[in-house]
Design a protein around this motif. Structure first.
Motif, PDB file in Angstrom:
ATOM      1  N   ASP A 245     -21.158  28.803  76.105  1.00  0.00           N
ATOM      2  CA  ASP A 245     -21.498  28.104  77.108  1.00  0.00           C
ATOM      3  C   ASP A 245     -20.310  27.682  78.234  1.00  0.00           C
ATOM      4  O   ASP A 245     -19.482  27.199  78.149  1.00  0.00           O
ATOM      5  CB  ASP A 245     -21.892  26.803  76.937  1.00  0.00           C
ATOM      6  N   PRO A 246     -20.381  28.578  79.452  1.00  0.00           N
ATOM      7  CA  PRO A 246     -19.527  28.482  80.642  1.00  0.00           C
ATOM      8  C   PRO A 246     -19.398  27.050  81.105  1.00  0.00           C
ATOM      9  O   PRO A 246     -18.419  26.628  81.698  1.00  0.00           O
ATOM     10  CB  PRO A 246     -20.057  29.376  81.570  1.00  0.00           C
ATOM     11  N   ASP A 247     -20.491  26.177  80.928  1.00  0.00           N
ATOM     12  CA  ASP A 247     -20.551  24.834  81.664  1.00  0.00           C
ATOM     13  C   ASP A 247     -19.715  23.804  80.712  1.00  0.00           C
ATOM     14  O   ASP A 247     -19.535  22.604  80.954  1.00  0.00           O
ATOM     15  CB  ASP A 247     -21.956  24.327  81.701  1.00  0.00           C
ATOM     16  N   SER A 248     -19.417  24.121  79.376  1.00  0.00           N
ATOM     17  CA  SER A 248     -18.894  23.192  78.320  1.00  0.00           C
ATOM     18  C   SER A 248     -17.201  22.874  78.679  1.00  0.00           C
ATOM     19  O   SER A 248     -16.695  23.635  79.058  1.00  0.00           O
ATOM     20  CB  SER A 248     -18.849  23.835  76.820  1.00  0.00           C
ATOM     21  N   PRO A 249     -17.090  21.528  78.989  1.00  0.00           N
ATOM     22  CA  PRO A 249     -15.505  21.314  79.167  1.00  0.00           C
ATOM     23  C   PRO A 249     -14.851  21.381  77.779  1.00  0.00           C
ATOM     24  O   PRO A 249     -13.291  20.926  78.237  1.00  0.00           O
ATOM     25  CB  PRO A 249     -15.705  19.837  79.667  1.00  0.00           C
ATOM     26  N   LEU A 250     -15.192  21.598  76.613  1.00  0.00           N
ATOM     27  CA  LEU A 250     -14.227  21.427  75.701  1.00  0.00           C
ATOM     28  C   LEU A 250     -13.118  22.222  75.401  1.00  0.00           C
ATOM     29  O   LEU A 250     -11.862  22.111  75.191  1.00  0.00           O
ATOM     30  CB  LEU A 250     -15.212  21.688  74.580  1.00  0.00           C
ATOM     31  N   PRO A 251     -13.036  23.689  75.749  1.00  0.00           N
ATOM     32  CA  PRO A 251     -11.974  24.583  75.900  1.00  0.00           C
ATOM     33  C   PRO A 251     -10.984  23.899  76.964  1.00  0.00           C
ATOM     34  O   PRO A 251      -9.731  23.756  76.213  1.00  0.00           O
ATOM     35  CB  PRO A 251     -12.515  25.924  76.031  1.00  0.00           C
ATOM     36  N   SER A 252     -11.206  23.700  77.767  1.00  0.00           N
ATOM     37  CA  SER A 252     -10.051  23.176  78.820  1.00  0.00           C
ATOM     38  C   SER A 252      -9.854  21.814  78.481  1.00  0.00           C
ATOM     39  O   SER A 252      -8.562  21.462  78.542  1.00  0.00           O
ATOM     40  CB  SER A 252     -10.597  23.122  80.300  1.00  0.00           C
ATOM     41  N   THR A 253     -10.447  21.063  77.979  1.00  0.00           N
ATOM     42  CA  THR A 253     -10.273  19.595  77.269  1.00  0.00           C
ATOM     43  C   THR A 253      -9.183  19.673  76.146  1.00  0.00           C
ATOM     44  O   THR A 253      -8.056  19.123  76.059  1.00  0.00           O
ATOM     45  CB  THR A 253     -11.240  18.879  76.869  1.00  0.00           C
ATOM     46  N   THR A 254      -9.426  20.709  75.428  1.00  0.00           N
ATOM     47  CA  THR A 254      -8.696  20.923  74.272  1.00  0.00           C
ATOM     48  C   THR A 254      -7.214  21.439  74.684  1.00  0.00           C
ATOM     49  O   THR A 254      -6.474  21.127  74.131  1.00  0.00           O
ATOM     50  CB  THR A 254      -9.330  22.200  73.288  1.00  0.00           C
ATOM     51  N   GLN A 255      -7.219  22.486  75.566  1.00  0.00           N
ATOM     52  CA  GLN A 255      -6.000  22.961  76.150  1.00  0.00           C
ATOM     53  C   GLN A 255      -5.102  21.657  76.536  1.00  0.00           C
ATOM     54  O   GLN A 255      -4.209  21.492  76.413  1.00  0.00           O
ATOM     55  CB  GLN A 255      -6.332  23.980  77.346  1.00  0.00           C
ATOM     56  N   ARG A 256      -5.845  20.778  77.516  1.00  0.00           N
ATOM     57  CA  ARG A 256      -5.084  19.677  78.140  1.00  0.00           C
ATOM     58  C   ARG A 256      -4.489  18.683  77.123  1.00  0.00           C
ATOM     59  O   ARG A 256      -3.350  18.371  77.331  1.00  0.00           O
ATOM     60  CB  ARG A 256      -5.902  19.032  79.135  1.00  0.00           C
ATOM     61  N   PHE A 257      -5.364  18.584  75.854  1.00  0.00           N
ATOM     62  CA  PHE A 257      -5.005  17.555  74.910  1.00  0.00           C
ATOM     63  C   PHE A 257      -3.937  17.920  74.069  1.00  0.00           C
ATOM     64  O   PHE A 257      -2.802  17.272  73.798  1.00  0.00           O
ATOM     65  CB  PHE A 257      -6.303  17.418  74.240  1.00  0.00           C
ATOM     66  N   VAL A 258      -3.970  19.380  73.689  1.00  0.00           N
ATOM     67  CA  VAL A 258      -2.773  19.866  73.053  1.00  0.00           C
ATOM     68  C   VAL A 258      -1.502  20.066  73.526  1.00  0.00           C
ATOM     69  O   VAL A 258      -0.425  19.644  73.200  1.00  0.00           O
ATOM     70  CB  VAL A 258      -3.364  21.176  72.129  1.00  0.00           C
ATOM     71  N   ALA A 259      -1.632  20.120  74.838  1.00  0.00           N
ATOM     72  CA  ALA A 259      -0.396  20.132  75.576  1.00  0.00           C
ATOM     73  C   ALA A 259       0.343  18.847  75.764  1.00  0.00           C
ATOM     74  O   ALA A 259       1.391  18.824  76.338  1.00  0.00           O
ATOM     75  CB  ALA A 259      -0.677  20.746  77.024  1.00  0.00           C
ATOM     76  N   ARG A 260      -0.360  17.779  75.206  1.00  0.00           N
ATOM     77  CA  ARG A 260       0.422  16.587  75.237  1.00  0.00           C
ATOM     78  C   ARG A 260       1.591  16.349  74.443  1.00  0.00           C
ATOM     79  O   ARG A 260       2.403  15.701  74.640  1.00  0.00           O
ATOM     80  CB  ARG A 260      -0.597  15.356  75.125  1.00  0.00           C
ATOM     81  N   GLY A 261       1.589  17.276  73.202  1.00  0.00           N
ATOM     82  CA  GLY A 261       2.757  17.300  72.414  1.00  0.00           C
ATOM     83  C   GLY A 261       2.341  17.890  71.198  1.00  0.00           C
ATOM     84  O   GLY A 261       1.272  18.448  70.793  1.00  0.00           O
ATOM     85  N   HIS A 262       3.320  18.129  70.260  1.00  0.00           N
ATOM     86  CA  HIS A 262       3.363  18.980  69.277  1.00  0.00           C
ATOM     87  C   HIS A 262       2.942  18.080  67.869  1.00  0.00           C
ATOM     88  O   HIS A 262       2.866  18.995  66.904  1.00  0.00           O
ATOM     89  CB  HIS A 262       4.924  19.483  69.018  1.00  0.00           C
TER      90      HIS A 262
END
Length: 301
Positions: free
Chosen positions: A110-127
């Protein structure tokens, strides 16, 4: 002892700007207000502090002895506030722990799902972030959020369950499909006749949306039911059943010729996707961070 409030911080910032600029006139551009407003704000600050901070008039602008001391204290205070904000930003960006997330199946295409970009943002917060993802039916996801096994879930939830918060995210487009071997695959009938033939055909329905699926195609009962989209696609491809699929998920089989959409202009429902969390429970920092990233991704989708 003087108690500081938001308005006091604002007035102190005005005072610091006036001193830095060297007077009321020079501070107008930096503060983007007129001289009369600046003068009124300084009068308010002096009244709050109970001291005269500066002399202003034809002789020019200069700080009083008390003004010098207050200015030095203001600089220390504003530096401390800035340091606090920077520390808070760091803490906000670096989140540790495990987030238990639930999703429904077949949303990957689904190209409208915000989940992939959300996961990228979230994981970038820390290790130190660990994601635990559970795939289930809408009712399973709601149950797991309610009992605390999941922090949140994202999916299509046709009913509202007490005890949960539902936050709208986006719409998923659906269509009615038949497989290559179904009698209606090559049907050239007009729309009204095709609609009648669809209503007389065997329909595979989603268990959690059975009634609405039947009403959409005008059928009286479902010939088969499923609890996930992959199983639904298998039965459609068999050629024995018609069924509703997300358009993004069906696209690969439409392109290959293994499926065909039926009455795509007339039968074009959509499913609302929500993020659900447990009501009345303060979200932990890791959940607040994910929800912030989810909201940002949904806005920019």
């Amino acid at each position: 002892m003087i108690q500081l409030y938001d308005v006091d911080l604002k007035l102190l910032r005005v005072f610091e700007t006036i001193v830095r600029c060297g007077g009321f006139s020079a501070a107008q551009a930096a503060l983007n207000v007129g001289q009369s407003t600046i003068s009124e704000q300084m009068t308010q600050l002096e009244a709050r502090l109970g001291v005269k901070l500066c002399q202003r008039g034809r002789s020019g602008f200069r700080l009083t002895e008390q003004g010098v001391a207050i200015h030095e204290a203001t600089q220390r205070l504003l530096s401390a506030v800035e340091a606090f904000c920077m520390d808070a930003d760091v803490l906000k960006q670096h989140i540790s722990g495990t987030l238990n997330l639930g999703i429904i199946d077949t949303t990957i295409t689904d190209p409208d799902s915000p989940l992939p970009s959300t996961t990228q943002r979230f994981v970038a917060r820390g290790h130190d972030v660990h994601l635990s993802v559970y795939v289930g039916t809408p009712s399973e996801l709601e149950e797991r959020v309610l009992d605390g096994r999941l922090h949140l879930a994202i999916g299509h939830f046709p009913f509202r369950v007490p005890g949960l918060n539902y936050s709208p995210l986006y719409q998923e487009a659906l269509g009615l499909y038949c497989g290559r071997h179904h009698p209606l695959y090559g049907c050239e009938a007009d729309d009204d006749e095709l609609q009648r033939q669809i209503a007389a055909s065997k329909l595979v329905a989603r268990g959690f949306m059975q009634q609405s699926d039947l009403e959409l195609v005008g059928a009286n009962r479902a010939a088969a039911t499923v609890d996930n989209i992959e199983a639904l696609a298998i039965l459609i491809i068999s050629g024995a059943y018609l069924g509703l699929l997300p358009r993004h998920f069906a696209a690969r089989w439409v392109d290959s010729g293994d499926m065909r959409p039926l009455l795509p202009e007339r039968l074009a429902p959509s499913a609302s996707f929500d993020a659900i969390t447990r009501r009345g429970v303060a979200p932990p920092p890791i959940l607040r961070a994910f929800l912030d990233d989810l909201a940002s991704s949904a806005r920019h989708a």
